[in-house]
Scaffold this motif. Structure first.
Motif, PDB file in Angstrom:
ATOM      1  N   VAL A  11       0.845  -1.190   0.000  1.00 61.92           N
ATOM      2  CA  VAL A  11       0.000   0.000   0.000  1.00 61.92           C
ATOM      3  C   VAL A  11       0.884   1.245   0.000  1.00 61.92           C
ATOM      4  O   VAL A  11       2.009   1.209   0.510  1.00 61.92           O
ATOM      5  CB  VAL A  11      -0.957  -0.014   1.214  1.00 61.92           C
ATOM      6  CG1 VAL A  11      -0.184   0.055   2.516  1.00 61.92           C
ATOM      7  CG2 VAL A  11      -1.997   1.082   1.126  1.00 61.92           C
ATOM      8  N   GLN A  12       0.390   2.305  -0.571  1.00 62.96           N
ATOM      9  CA  GLN A  12       1.130   3.562  -0.561  1.00 62.96           C
ATOM     10  C   GLN A  12       0.987   4.266   0.784  1.00 62.96           C
ATOM     11  O   GLN A  12      -0.003   4.065   1.506  1.00 62.96           O
ATOM     12  CB  GLN A  12       0.640   4.476  -1.677  1.00 62.96           C
ATOM     13  CG  GLN A  12       1.030   4.013  -3.068  1.00 62.96           C
ATOM     14  CD  GLN A  12       0.687   5.036  -4.136  1.00 62.96           C
ATOM     15  OE1 GLN A  12      -0.239   5.815  -3.970  1.00 62.96           O
ATOM     16  NE2 GLN A  12       1.432   5.030  -5.230  1.00 62.96           N
ATOM     17  N   ALA A  13       1.958   5.090   1.098  1.00 62.70           N
ATOM     18  CA  ALA A  13       1.892   5.874   2.330  1.00 62.70           C
ATOM     19  C   ALA A  13       0.590   6.679   2.366  1.00 62.70           C
ATOM     20  O   ALA A  13       0.164   7.240   1.349  1.00 62.70           O
ATOM     21  CB  ALA A  13       3.090   6.805   2.418  1.00 62.70           C
ATOM     22  N   GLY A  14      -0.026   6.689   3.528  1.00 68.12           N
ATOM     23  CA  GLY A  14      -1.309   7.355   3.688  1.00 68.12           C
ATOM     24  C   GLY A  14      -2.495   6.438   3.470  1.00 68.12           C
ATOM     25  O   GLY A  14      -3.639   6.816   3.760  1.00 68.12           O
ATOM     26  N   GLY A  15      -2.242   5.249   2.970  1.00 68.34           N
ATOM     27  CA  GLY A  15      -3.319   4.309   2.686  1.00 68.34           C
ATOM     28  C   GLY A  15      -3.726   3.497   3.894  1.00 68.34           C
ATOM     29  O   GLY A  15      -3.225   3.697   5.007  1.00 68.34           O
ATOM     30  N   SER A  16      -4.628   2.551   3.660  1.00 67.63           N
ATOM     31  CA  SER A  16      -5.188   1.727   4.740  1.00 67.63           C
ATOM     32  C   SER A  16      -5.183   0.258   4.356  1.00 67.63           C
ATOM     33  O   SER A  16      -5.235  -0.092   3.168  1.00 67.63           O
ATOM     34  CB  SER A  16      -6.643   2.159   5.023  1.00 67.63           C
ATOM     35  OG  SER A  16      -6.707   3.496   5.453  1.00 67.63           O
TER      36      SER A  16
END
Length: 123
Positions: A11-16
């Motif tokens: 997942v990308q940073a800021g994701g969940s």
């Protein structure tokens, strides 16, 4: 008790991400459940724990306000909802259980462990 984690991924940073841990056995509701993680070259560290029935929870300071632990005793499952992920959260995440007792962040006090699920957060 056998524990099987799922839900990890990239997942990308800021994701969940939401991790699940399915437990076998009829006494799941009697177990205190915890989530731990281990990054490469580091020791296993506590993430969160939830009591057997009162639903008291505790979190590591590094995840407080971003992660939420919950459980569904009818489904023999414990969850870890992880929001606002950052690269420092990259690790193998393990589910663990202990029969009753107080909440604890110490790995040695847990009796049962899953095989782990990889979580990778890209920047």
């Amino acid at each position: 008790v056998q524990l099987v984690e799922s839900g990890g991924g990239l997942v990308q940073a800021g994701g969940s991400l939401r991790l699940s841990c399915a437990a076998s056995g009829r006494t799941f509701s009697s177990y205190t459940m915890g989530w731990f993680r281990q990054a490469p070259g580091k020791e296993r560290e506590f993430v969160a724990a939830i009591s057997s029935s009162v639903r008291v929870t505790t979190y590591a300071e590094s995840v407080k306000g971003r992660f939420t632990i919950s459980r569904d005793n009818a489904k023999n499952t414990v969850y870890l909802q992880m929001n606002n992920l950052n690269p420092e959260d990259t690790a193998i995440y393990y589910c663990a259980g202990k029969l009753g007792g107080r909440l604890t962040s110490l790995p040695r006090e847990y009796d049962y462990w899953g095989q782990g699920t990889q979580v990778t957060v890209s920047s």
